[in-house]
Write a protein that holds these residues in place. Structure first.
Motif, PDB file in Angstrom:
ATOM      1  N   GLU A 202      46.246  47.122  33.140  1.00  0.00           N
ATOM      2  CA  GLU A 202      46.362  45.893  33.908  1.00  0.00           C
ATOM      3  C   GLU A 202      47.810  45.435  33.939  1.00  0.00           C
ATOM      4  O   GLU A 202      48.594  45.693  33.014  1.00  0.00           O
ATOM      5  CB  GLU A 202      45.471  44.786  33.338  1.00  0.00           C
ATOM      6  N   ASN A 203      48.182  44.778  35.047  1.00  0.00           N
ATOM      7  CA  ASN A 203      49.467  44.102  35.144  1.00  0.00           C
ATOM      8  C   ASN A 203      49.247  42.811  35.920  1.00  0.00           C
ATOM      9  O   ASN A 203      48.103  42.359  36.065  1.00  0.00           O
ATOM     10  CB  ASN A 203      50.541  45.010  35.768  1.00  0.00           C
ATOM     11  N   GLU A 204      50.301  42.213  36.444  1.00  0.00           N
ATOM     12  CA  GLU A 204      50.172  40.917  37.104  1.00  0.00           C
ATOM     13  C   GLU A 204      49.443  40.999  38.441  1.00  0.00           C
ATOM     14  O   GLU A 204      49.058  39.970  38.998  1.00  0.00           O
ATOM     15  CB  GLU A 204      51.552  40.310  37.332  1.00  0.00           C
ATOM     16  N   LYS A 261      44.111  41.088  41.589  1.00  0.00           N
ATOM     17  CA  LYS A 261      44.062  39.736  41.027  1.00  0.00           C
ATOM     18  C   LYS A 261      44.165  38.700  42.145  1.00  0.00           C
ATOM     19  O   LYS A 261      44.961  38.856  43.079  1.00  0.00           O
ATOM     20  CB  LYS A 261      45.210  39.535  40.041  1.00  0.00           C
ATOM     21  N   GLU A 264      47.792  33.529  41.477  1.00  0.00           N
ATOM     22  CA  GLU A 264      47.896  32.188  40.917  1.00  0.00           C
ATOM     23  C   GLU A 264      49.169  31.509  41.410  1.00  0.00           C
ATOM     24  O   GLU A 264      50.064  32.147  41.977  1.00  0.00           O
ATOM     25  CB  GLU A 264      47.866  32.273  39.390  1.00  0.00           C
ATOM     26  N   GLN A 267      52.647  32.922  41.013  1.00  0.00           N
ATOM     27  CA  GLN A 267      52.894  34.260  41.547  1.00  0.00           C
ATOM     28  C   GLN A 267      53.213  34.242  43.038  1.00  0.00           C
ATOM     29  O   GLN A 267      53.173  35.271  43.702  1.00  0.00           O
ATOM     30  CB  GLN A 267      51.673  35.152  41.316  1.00  0.00           C
ATOM     31  N   ASP A 274      56.035  44.542  46.198  1.00  0.00           N
ATOM     32  CA  ASP A 274      55.417  44.471  44.868  1.00  0.00           C
ATOM     33  C   ASP A 274      54.016  45.070  44.881  1.00  0.00           C
ATOM     34  O   ASP A 274      53.609  45.743  43.928  1.00  0.00           O
ATOM     35  CB  ASP A 274      55.355  43.015  44.395  1.00  0.00           C
ATOM     36  N   SER A 278      54.249  47.857  42.219  1.00  0.00           N
ATOM     37  CA  SER A 278      53.469  47.511  41.026  1.00  0.00           C
ATOM     38  C   SER A 278      51.978  47.640  41.250  1.00  0.00           C
ATOM     39  O   SER A 278      51.193  47.456  40.314  1.00  0.00           O
ATOM     40  CB  SER A 278      53.793  46.066  40.601  1.00  0.00           C
ATOM     41  N   TYR A 560      39.706  39.963  36.087  1.00  0.00           N
ATOM     42  CA  TYR A 560      40.333  39.562  37.347  1.00  0.00           C
ATOM     43  C   TYR A 560      39.314  39.257  38.436  1.00  0.00           C
ATOM     44  O   TYR A 560      39.465  38.295  39.197  1.00  0.00           O
ATOM     45  CB  TYR A 560      41.287  40.656  37.830  1.00  0.00           C
TER      46      TYR A 560
END
Length: 566
Positions: A202-204, A261, A264, A267, A274, A278, A560
């Motif tokens: 997991e990442n952002e 995700k 939020e 972000q 990205d 990512s 998520y």
């Protein structure tokens, strides 16, 4: 009773106005202004205009004379085949039949007036769209006094149906969204998104799920599933009987899935770059590391396909040949004709949003836009059932998912609208860059399976077919029956609907369909048979998910996907 009818009608009027005011129209777009401008271009001396006026006058006169008994009742309007608003026998009573026919005749007249305007086709098309929106909202079925079904039920229940409807109306006004299903009957991880697996990264931006094999052997080349980031992934994993993920795993594919995700507030800086770097590229890197495969296959859905295809030139520029094949499921690369959603997008909207450095696009805004494209089915149907009749909508997993929206980063979304919808840059090699790389989709030469749905109102199938002109590798185009979701999520277990196949994609879309073979059942079987030769040899299924570098974080479906937009 009269007072209560007035109260609920006024509450409904206020709710309607609130809904209209909250629509995500572009900055400075005023549908009524567009209509007024168009009205100035309607020539009252035009022969077609005069004919339309004369016919409309005669129809109205025939309706009125029939109502007062001066002549036999006239049937001057017919319902469209899929229009279910006036099917109840209560509408056959003389007064309500008059109301019904008057509405249908007036609607037809207004649309014909728009079509006869001395204006360009784009302006007339936009005006016609907003005219239909207005007419749908003003349907007599949507108001208590002019809906005989509502009146009858209110009398039979001594007003209890109206009282219950008022409660539901007030609750939804507080919630800011229409309740489309009994949400208490569903829970993610309990009776939705139940295919067993583990989150192993997991990442952002996303969690990566590796699904638990259900066969003794699996294909050596893994499959990465890239769902749309504008919705939750579990449309592909609803319940066991209609789960696409469960089906894929059951066919022996070593399967991974990206669970995006919901963005939020902190972000709101994220760019399309990205989501590639990512997102898609990182997920591919992890899948390769766990499977120890040089290449992987990828299945993308809707906007996930645009993320996948824009990531591939970036990887190629780095000398990374990581994909054996790709699948585009209801994906639009050529936006020459994007369908009616284009009426919500223009340069005023883009410039206004580009002036904001950061921000978050509320998932509810996106949901309202998609609902507006099918307002009778996805808005007014529930207004009548829930608020005027006081009924509870039945439990329906797909509609629960439809109400479970996800936020997007504003810069990422604005980039998407500008480059894909307005400038159609995916059809223009090297017209823009991502991650420092000019993007040219014609460099994609891997085998591609392209699926479209014939009644799709979000990705029109003719537009999806144009992907065959962009991608340069071997291609298989398959057309499914039904719409954007029901066409794509068509489980083998129910064997419903049909799909069309034709090996020859070197012709236009209509010629392709004319020569295509119709096959019964789900297109999933056709796709699985196509994917097998791209998937390597059969090897023993792994006994443990992840590896020493990417260890199990939590059980699928993960955190998520459970986050709700408030």
């Amino acid at each position: 009773m009269d007072t209560f009818f007035q109260q609920i009608t006024e509450a409904h009027r206020q709710w309607t106005q609130n809904w209209v005011n909250s629509q995500p129209n572009a900055e400075t777009i005023d549908p009524m202004h567009a209509m007024n401008d168009l009205a100035q271009k309607m020539s009252p001396v035009h022969s077609a205009w005069l004919g339309t006026q004369s016919q409309f006058y005669q129809q109205q006169l025939d309706l009125w004379l029939g109502l007062i008994g001066a002549k036999p009742v006239a049937k001057v309007a017919e319902l469209e085949k899929n229009d279910r608003r006036f099917n109840s026998p209560e509408w056959d009573a003389p007064l309500f039949d008059y109301i019904r026919q008057n509405y249908l005749v007036t609607s037809k007249w207004l649309l014909e007036m728009v079509g006869a305007a001395n204006s360009d086709e784009a302006s007339k098309e936009k005006a016609a769209f907003f005219t239909r929106q207005y007419l749908d909202a003003m349907s007599p079925a949507n108001f208590a006094f002019t809906n005989p079904e509502v009146m009858k039920l209110a009398l039979e229940t001594k007003g209890e149906s109206l009282q219950e409807g008022m409660k539901k109306l007030m609750a939804d006004m507080q919630k800011g969204a229409i309740t489309m299903t009994d949400e208490s009957q569903f829970a993610i991880g309990e009776n939705l998104a139940m295919t067993p697996g583990e989150v192993i990264f997991e990442n952002e931006l996303f969690q990566l799920i590796q699904y638990t094999p259900t066969t003794a052997k699996v294909y050596s080349r893994p499959l990465l599933v890239i769902p749309p980031c504008v919705n939750k992934y579990y449309i592909m994993d609803l319940q066991p009987a209609n789960s696409m993920m469960a089906y894929i795993v059951s066919q022996g594919y070593s399967t991974f899935l990206m669970s995006w995700k919901s963005i939020e507030a902190n972000q709101g800086y994220l760019q399309w770059d990205d989501y590639i770097e990512s997102g898609v590229i990182k997920a591919t890197e992890v899948v390769r590391a766990i499977s120890k495969a040089e290449k992987i296959n990828a299945l993308s859905f809707c906007i996930g396909g645009e993320l996948l295809t824009t990531a591939m030139p970036v990887l190629q520029a780095r000398g990374l040949d990581w994909f054996e094949s790709i699948t585009l499921m209801t994906v639009m690369l050529d936006h020459t004709d994007p369908g009616e959603i284009k009426h919500f997008i223009d340069w005023n909207l883009i410039r206004q949003r580009e002036s904001q450095v950061e921000g978050v696009i509320d998932g509810k805004e996106l949901a309202k836009t998609f609902s507006a494209l099918r307002s009778n089915d996805l808005i007014w149907n529930y207004v009548v059932n829930n608020y005027l009749k006081g009924k509870n909508p039945p439990p329906f997993d797909l509609l629960y998912w439809n109400s479970d929206s996800a936020n997007l980063s504003l810069p990422m979304h604005t980039f998407f609208l500008r480059n894909m919808y307005l400038e159609n840059n995916l059809t223009k090699p090297n017209s823009f860059s991502l991650c420092g790389t000019p993007i040219d989709l014609t460099t994609i030469k891997v085998p591609a399976y392209i699926f479209a749905a014939r009644e799709d109102h979000i990705v029109p199938w003719h537009s999806a077919f144009l992907s065959t002109r962009i991608l340069q590798g071997p291609k298989r185009f398959v057309l499914g029956a039904s719409g954007h979701i029901a066409g794509a999520i068509n489980p083998v277990s129910t064997n419903k609907r049909n799909y069309w196949v034709n090996e020859n994609t070197d012709q236009d879309a209509d010629a392709w369909l004319e020569q295509a073979e119709s096959r019964p059942g789900s297109w999933w079987q056709d796709w699985a048979a196509w994917l097998a030769p791209q998937s390597g040899t059969q090897v023993a299924a792994p006994k443990k998910l992840g590896n020493t570098q990417y260890k199990m974080i939590e059980a699928a479906p993960g955190r998520y996907v459970k986050a709700r937009v408030v």
